[in-house]
Design an enzyme around this catalytic site. Structure first.
Site: not given
Length: 413
Positions: A59, A122
């Site tokens: 991510k 994330g």
């Protein structure tokens, strides 16, 4: 240039439920794309990328390959959605849309609250951004080695909302929980971004404490809907989010039948399987297969303790598969770990029937003593395990229809 590429990008994706969600939304070519880190750059330079979702561990890594990044994704510090527009790779974060939807759906407010976020990856970045956007009074991130960690949690005993963004409790390693909620006497709400199982051990404890709570499935579905809007440049009605959520929950969640020996779990279970299309599992039959001998013979040769140990192992394995009708043995509720396994991945029904109608033949413990005494001991355990109590005193098809209707009406509970 070839067909456009759509899918979920990650390293290990065997647990993902994203494919059926996106295909249900009309993206028929959506697939899982597993890449090693050294393959990432070449893949993202392809001109025929249509739309990608991004998950662990990429991510943040994908951001350096983006030609443009949405301001919301920049503020969060991670990208979970990629779309190629006019030759440029554009990055977005739809996780925050999913996170906020999950909060609203569970009627959980962060405004003016102290939010304790477990984990620093994330998903933690998304939770922090959401908490700030919702006006949390204080946001504390707990990591393994940071200044706020699991060794000094007591300094945050006044937390009002706890958000788990760690993988602790996620399938297939579903035992354990990241913290004991009893350490936070002022807690009001618990959010766990894990969506498999539907009820982690953390959420089960939150339920026992009477707290508002939500698992991560609404977030998963809503972020996928928002990503699909970006892929196809269209608006998807909110009703579609709820429809897909309900269908996915019903498809992946077990219906677990518990109750006294001979109360009708197997016959009702088979009728439920016919009605729902879900596969039927008789736990006693699985135990016999695993042991290679009958249950009365297991009791005679090895005793009840050996049988209960085998029962727990088989039950844990069966429940973890999801999407089934499971008829448990009459004594499965005696062990707390069994009750937990049933509830993590299923909606549990206590099937009640008049004791005078219960057969004893072929049932070692039913023959051994008083059914009344057995029921007195087990009744509170059936009630503790159950989401609903069903009287099996009507025709078989009516009992099964009642359970199926209740199951459909309580999607996601």
């Amino acid at each position: 240039m070839g067909e456009k590429i759509y899918g979920l990008l990650g390293r290990k994706l065997g647990h993902s439920w994203s494919v059926p969600i996106h295909r249900d939304l009309g993206c028929e070519d959506y697939r899982l794309i597993e890449l090693e880190p050294d393959q990432l750059g070449d893949f993202l330079r392809q001109e025929n990328i249509g739309g990608l979702n991004v998950t662990i561990p990429y991510k943040r890594e994908v951001m350096k390959y983006c030609d443009a990044i949405d301001e919301g994704a920049k503020a969060i510090g991670s990208v979970n959605t990629l779309v190629r527009r006019e030759g440029k790779l554009c990055g977005y974060n739809t996780d925050i849309d999913g996170f906020l939807y999950m909060l609203r759906r569970a009627d959980i407010s962060l405004a003016g609250k102290k939010a304790l976020i477990l984990g620093s990856g994330g998903a933690s970045l998304t939770a922090r951004a959401a908490a700030a956007r919702e006006g949390a009074r204080e946001i504390v991130v707990i990591s393994r080695s940071g200044p706020d960690n699991y060794e000094n949690l007591d300094r945050h005993a006044d937390a009002e909302v706890l958000i788990n963004t760690t993988p602790v409790g996620m399938w297939p390693n579903m035992d354990g929980r990241p913290v004991d909620l009893a350490r936070f006497p002022g807690l009001e709400s618990v959010v766990d971004v894990i969506y498999n199982p539907g009820r982690t051990n953390l959420l089960l404890q939150a339920g026992e404490l009477g707290l508002r709570r939500s698992g991560g499935l609404p977030m998963l579905v809503r972020q996928a809907v928002r990503a699909e809007e970006l892929f196809s440049d269209r608006t998807v009605p909110d009703s579609e989010t709820e429809r897909i959520f309900a269908e996915l929950w019903q498809d992946r969640t077990n219906i677990v039948l518990a109750g006294m020996p001979g109360c009708g779990k197997t016959t009702v279970g088979r009728e439920l399987a016919r009605l729902s299309g879900k596969p039927f599992v008789d736990l006693d039959e699985r135990i016999v297969d695993a042991a290679g001998t009958s249950i009365p013979e297991i009791f005679r040769q090895e005793g009840e303790e050996t049988f209960r140990h085998l029962e727990s192992m088989v039950l844990d394995d069966v429940c973890a598969q999801g999407g089934q009708i499971i008829a448990t043995g009459g004594g499965a509720v005696l062990q707390k770990e069994n009750r937990t396994a049933m509830r993590r991945t299923g909606r549990v029904y206590f099937l009640r029937r008049d004791l005078s109608l219960l057969p004893k033949e072929g049932r070692p413990l039913s023959q051994k003593g008083s059914l009344e005494e057995m029921y007195r001991v087990r009744k509170p355990l059936y009630q503790a395990a159950a989401d609903a109590v069903i009287d099996n005193s009507v025709p078989l098809d009516e009992t099964a229809a009642l359970i199926w209707r209740d199951f459909c009406e309580h999607s996601g509970d």
